[in-house]
Design a protein around this motif. Sequence first.
Motif: not given
Length: 319
Positions: A180-204
């Motif tokens: 939600r926040l990435w879509t609004l242009g907030a300074p957060v890493p891009y959320p690539v995917q979620r599978e169960g309890t694992e998130l894959l996020l943009e590496f900063l």
Amino acid sequence: MRQHDFEDFDLFDDQPARHRKSPRRARSDEPEPTRSGRLTEAERVRLAKLRDDAYTENQLPDGADRWSTWDDAEHGPLPRPDWVVTELAAVDTDLGVLKTGKEADVHLLRRGLPGTPGVLLAAKRYRSDEHKLFHRDAGYLEGRRMRRSREMRAMTQRSAFGRNLIAEQWAVAEFAALSRLWTLGAPVPYPVQREGTELLLEFLGEEDGTAAPRLAQVRPDAGELTDLWFQATAALELLASQGLAHGDLSAYNLLVHRGRLMVIDLPQVVDVVANPAGVEFLARDVRNLAGWFHGRGLGEHVTNTGELLAELVSAAGLG
């Protein structure tokens, strides 16, 4: 009549097998199968081939740890950045731990097609086996009640089933907030995917795997300090405009990536409208943030925390 006159009949099936004659084969011209143990030779060869095929199919190229999990995961928002690897033939390679926390560990992951450099990702993996899982979750979960009373009881009692539910609920909440926040242009890493309890996020961080430093680790000069403060307050105002508070904001979950302040660690994001303590969560975020900046020499005439809190409350529609 003598007993042996009956030997070709079935009247003596109750006698030991060694006293019965072996049944005749219906067709004497059929060859006796070649046997190896209990399997025919043909069956043994067939099973060996199946084992070899399975072993070959499970081999991962380039020393990878697994095939890409993209196909089974919930995906991040559109438009998707062009660096996201979506090919199902891609592989994931775990490069080590970036950060260890009470609720989750963050690993550095490389995803790419075999023979290509791939892309670095941050793999955040929530744990459900901690005795004191999410030490403040009771307050954060207000306003996020689950529909099924059985699930709520399990979460309240911290059974194994309940802890797994809590861990996945935090992962779901963080992924939804980041999307939600990435879509609004907030300074957060891009959320690539979620599978169960694992998130894959943009590496900063950098291409060599060096992660961006936390705000607590940087030593900005006066001008940089002021700029970072206004970046932080702008992020708070954007969250508040969506009825949200970070809930646990500090200099340890803000990164400074190439001069830009980035907000991370959002599993406990708070709906300040639905949560009875919403205003207090806003106030705590402001206090924690301002305390660090004051400690680095930024004056209260710049931070003006009372005015900032009033603006956040108004932006959230609470006053």
